[in-house]
Design a protein around this motif. Sequence first.
Motif, PDB file in Angstrom:
ATOM      1  N   HIS A  64       0.825  -1.247  -0.025  1.00 46.57           N
ATOM      2  CA  HIS A  64      -0.099  -0.047   0.004  1.00 46.57           C
ATOM      3  C   HIS A  64       0.979   1.278  -0.018  1.00 46.57           C
ATOM      4  N   PHE A  65       1.099   1.880  -1.052  1.00 49.20           N
ATOM      5  CA  PHE A  65       2.047   3.082  -1.019  1.00 49.20           C
ATOM      6  C   PHE A  65       1.375   4.463  -1.137  1.00 49.20           C
ATOM      7  N   ARG A  66       0.004   4.231  -0.692  1.00 50.15           N
ATOM      8  CA  ARG A  66      -0.746   5.564  -0.444  1.00 50.15           C
ATOM      9  C   ARG A  66      -0.817   6.744  -1.332  1.00 50.15           C
ATOM     10  N   ASP A  67      -0.392   6.218  -2.529  1.00 52.36           N
ATOM     11  CA  ASP A  67      -0.369   7.383  -3.769  1.00 52.36           C
ATOM     12  C   ASP A  67      -1.323   6.924  -4.733  1.00 52.36           C
ATOM     13  N   PRO A  68      -2.338   7.854  -5.035  1.00 54.69           N
ATOM     14  CA  PRO A  68      -2.317   9.370  -4.636  1.00 54.69           C
ATOM     15  C   PRO A  68      -3.259   9.338  -3.438  1.00 54.69           C
ATOM     16  N   LEU A  70      -2.739  10.129  -0.224  1.00 52.46           N
ATOM     17  CA  LEU A  70      -2.362  10.230   1.245  1.00 52.46           C
ATOM     18  C   LEU A  70      -0.817   9.956   1.172  1.00 52.46           C
ATOM     19  N   THR A  71      -0.267  11.124   0.643  1.00 48.16           N
ATOM     20  CA  THR A  71       1.123  10.975   0.531  1.00 48.16           C
ATOM     21  C   THR A  71       2.000  11.549   1.704  1.00 48.16           C
ATOM     22  N   HIS A  72       1.062  12.139   2.691  1.00 47.14           N
ATOM     23  CA  HIS A  72       1.809  12.578   3.768  1.00 47.14           C
ATOM     24  C   HIS A  72       2.305  11.630   4.734  1.00 47.14           C
ATOM     25  N   LYS A  73       2.002  10.250   4.211  1.00 49.81           N
ATOM     26  CA  LYS A  73       2.369   8.938   4.705  1.00 49.81           C
ATOM     27  C   LYS A  73       3.570   8.310   4.135  1.00 49.81           C
ATOM     28  N   ALA A  74       3.161   8.368   2.759  1.00 51.12           N
ATOM     29  CA  ALA A  74       4.209   7.299   1.636  1.00 51.12           C
ATOM     30  C   ALA A  74       3.760   8.117   0.428  1.00 51.12           C
ATOM     31  N   ASP A  75       4.766   7.851  -0.473  1.00 45.86           N
ATOM     32  CA  ASP A  75       4.414   7.953  -1.976  1.00 45.86           C
ATOM     33  C   ASP A  75       5.161   6.934  -2.949  1.00 45.86           C
ATOM     34  N   MET A  76       4.918   6.809  -4.160  1.00 50.63           N
ATOM     35  CA  MET A  76       5.685   5.616  -4.823  1.00 50.63           C
ATOM     36  C   MET A  76       7.147   6.061  -4.869  1.00 50.63           C
ATOM     37  N   ALA A  77       7.500   7.298  -4.734  1.00 51.22           N
ATOM     38  CA  ALA A  77       8.944   7.781  -4.762  1.00 51.22           C
ATOM     39  C   ALA A  77       9.571   6.880  -3.617  1.00 51.22           C
ATOM     40  N   PHE A  91       6.820  -4.641  -7.349  1.00 47.33           N
ATOM     41  CA  PHE A  91       5.722  -4.750  -6.435  1.00 47.33           C
ATOM     42  C   PHE A  91       4.361  -4.645  -7.193  1.00 47.33           C
ATOM     43  N   MET A  92       3.323  -4.870  -6.502  1.00 49.16           N
ATOM     44  CA  MET A  92       1.844  -4.753  -6.602  1.00 49.16           C
ATOM     45  C   MET A  92       1.135  -4.079  -5.871  1.00 49.16           C
ATOM     46  N   ASP A  93       0.420  -2.912  -6.240  1.00 47.81           N
ATOM     47  CA  ASP A  93       0.181  -2.096  -5.158  1.00 47.81           C
ATOM     48  C   ASP A  93      -1.307  -2.090  -5.113  1.00 47.81           C
ATOM     49  N   MET A  94      -1.779  -2.059  -3.986  1.00 49.80           N
ATOM     50  CA  MET A  94      -3.400  -1.845  -3.639  1.00 49.80           C
ATOM     51  C   MET A  94      -4.228  -0.762  -4.135  1.00 49.80           C
ATOM     52  N   PRO A  95      -5.510  -0.764  -3.909  1.00 44.42           N
ATOM     53  CA  PRO A  95      -6.336   0.135  -4.647  1.00 44.42           C
ATOM     54  C   PRO A  95      -6.889   1.196  -3.514  1.00 44.42           C
ATOM     55  N   LEU A 104     -11.532   3.010 -14.296  1.00 46.56           N
ATOM     56  CA  LEU A 104     -10.482   2.908 -15.329  1.00 46.56           C
ATOM     57  C   LEU A 104      -9.570   4.135 -15.462  1.00 46.56           C
ATOM     58  N   GLU A 105     -10.143   5.432 -15.344  1.00 47.68           N
ATOM     59  CA  GLU A 105      -9.330   6.621 -15.183  1.00 47.68           C
ATOM     60  C   GLU A 105      -8.477   6.564 -14.022  1.00 47.68           C
ATOM     61  N   ALA A 106      -8.754   6.044 -12.876  1.00 47.67           N
ATOM     62  CA  ALA A 106      -7.936   6.336 -11.551  1.00 47.67           C
ATOM     63  C   ALA A 106      -6.807   5.204 -11.849  1.00 47.67           C
ATOM     64  N   LEU A 107      -7.043   3.841 -12.594  1.00 47.73           N
ATOM     65  CA  LEU A 107      -6.021   2.869 -12.947  1.00 47.73           C
ATOM     66  C   LEU A 107      -4.926   3.812 -13.821  1.00 47.73           C
ATOM     67  N   GLU A 108      -5.687   4.317 -14.888  1.00 50.42           N
ATOM     68  CA  GLU A 108      -4.558   4.779 -15.773  1.00 50.42           C
ATOM     69  C   GLU A 108      -3.787   5.933 -15.188  1.00 50.42           C
ATOM     70  N   ASN A 109      -4.350   6.909 -14.502  1.00 51.93           N
ATOM     71  CA  ASN A 109      -3.548   7.895 -13.766  1.00 51.93           C
ATOM     72  C   ASN A 109      -2.350   7.204 -12.823  1.00 51.93           C
ATOM     73  N   LYS A 110      -2.754   6.012 -12.403  1.00 55.11           N
ATOM     74  CA  LYS A 110      -1.726   5.512 -11.281  1.00 55.11           C
ATOM     75  C   LYS A 110      -0.703   5.159 -12.182  1.00 55.11           C
ATOM     76  N   PHE A 111      -0.733   4.326 -13.196  1.00 52.67           N
ATOM     77  CA  PHE A 111       0.217   3.780 -14.249  1.00 52.67           C
ATOM     78  C   PHE A 111       1.060   4.954 -14.815  1.00 52.67           C
ATOM     79  N   ALA A 112       0.389   6.182 -15.217  1.00 51.19           N
ATOM     80  CA  ALA A 112       1.253   7.452 -15.521  1.00 51.19           C
ATOM     81  C   ALA A 112       2.081   7.902 -14.463  1.00 51.19           C
TER      82      ALA A 112
END
Length: 446
Positions: A64-68, A70-77, A91-95, A104-112
């Motif tokens: 769970h990388f908290r991105d987008p 909840l990035t005060h806890k963590a983010d992908m970087a 890794f495989m990240d949770m939704p 589908l839009e949220a999923l594509e935004n996450k990949f980008a």
Amino acid sequence: MKRTLIHHATIVNEGTRFAGSVVIEGEKIKEVLRGDTCPSVPCDEAIDAHGAFLIPGVIDDHVHFRDPGLTHKADMATETAAAAAGGVTSFMDMPNCNPQTTTLEALENKFADAEKKCVVNYSFYFGATNSNADLLKQLDRSRVCGVKLFMGASTGNMLVDRMETLRRIFSEAGMLIATHCEDQNVIRRNTEIFKEKYGDDPDISCHPLIRSQEACWASSSLAVRLAEETGARLHILHVSTARELELFEDKPLREKRITAEACVSHLFFCDEDYKVLGTRIKCNPSIKTRQDRDALRAALRTNRIDVIGTDHAPHLLSEKQGGALKAVSGMPTLQFSLVSVCELVREGVISMEQLVQKMCHAPAELFQIKGRGYIRPGYQADLVLLNPDCEWTVTPECIESRCGWSPMEGRIFHSKVEKTIVNGSLVYSDGRVDKSHRGQALFFER
């Protein structure tokens, strides 16, 4: 094309270990050499791995990388830097982020976003809800690792609790369904009992009694029954009880459609540890008894548990204040997952070959990841050099995760990640992460 030689290593791969070398050419493994065999063509640089294990990069199927959002806890970087420092190359990240990955839009935004931020390789689960089953057939099975189904409410409140919807998801997903299994009715009943007895926020020691063995069994057994009735491909995450192991078969992964994950937290801790660590080890499903922990450890030597993940879930320490109900659930373990399981090797619980099977090979086979998870010519050069004889202590200064703490702080480990190589590039070495590196999207052969 640049060629790198890793030599004088003890290679652990596909159930064996041997002295040898690996040649990397560009992003891929070019040669795997036994003994003192020389490369077919001279290399541009050499890494002396004397005294170290060379293993495939760890693949964590559950973070769970908290991105987008909840990035005060963590983010992908930050969390992929922690991954690289711990020998995790994919890794495989949770939704359950914000917005949740349920469109589908949220999923594509996450990949980008991942393409810009991730130091290691990535994929994302699509979150099933009570209202989005129509979207499941539109998912790209070659890019999406699976469908995440919360059959018990946890962080993010994505509970799917309608039997009609559950049956439809199991029937129509068309890809791996990864489930969080805790029965909400059992949890609700237990919560009322413990609040009446101890007040609005019972002590953390009550957590495994509220989120009980019964809650796990009721939900996991339902998931297995639905999978058997529909033929769905089911993967039950973070198995936490001895009883649940009865649901899984001890046979090779390739012969199964129902598989199980154990997490480092449930393999490493038991309810006795609440006395010292308190809510730092509060997670869902809860940490349970020593007997449950030891049964999970024993199952690692069989095929009842297929993979080891983390359920890496960073929170700020301020959010971990309170007791069994008010403190948030989840803990950051990704950076120390490999060395934690190495302690089980040191204790004789499993062998190093079994560690590599559960953390590297099996996730690649289970999710059908193309070209990763093994040390083979033609595969992506995702590799870890691991010093098996290095005593060190976890301190806050070495923690890469943005939340800045770990339940492993102060613990002495006896193995250490020396170098992590991702797609042929040295991403972690000598305590430093190359945060300019970018990983790749995982590709699934389905």
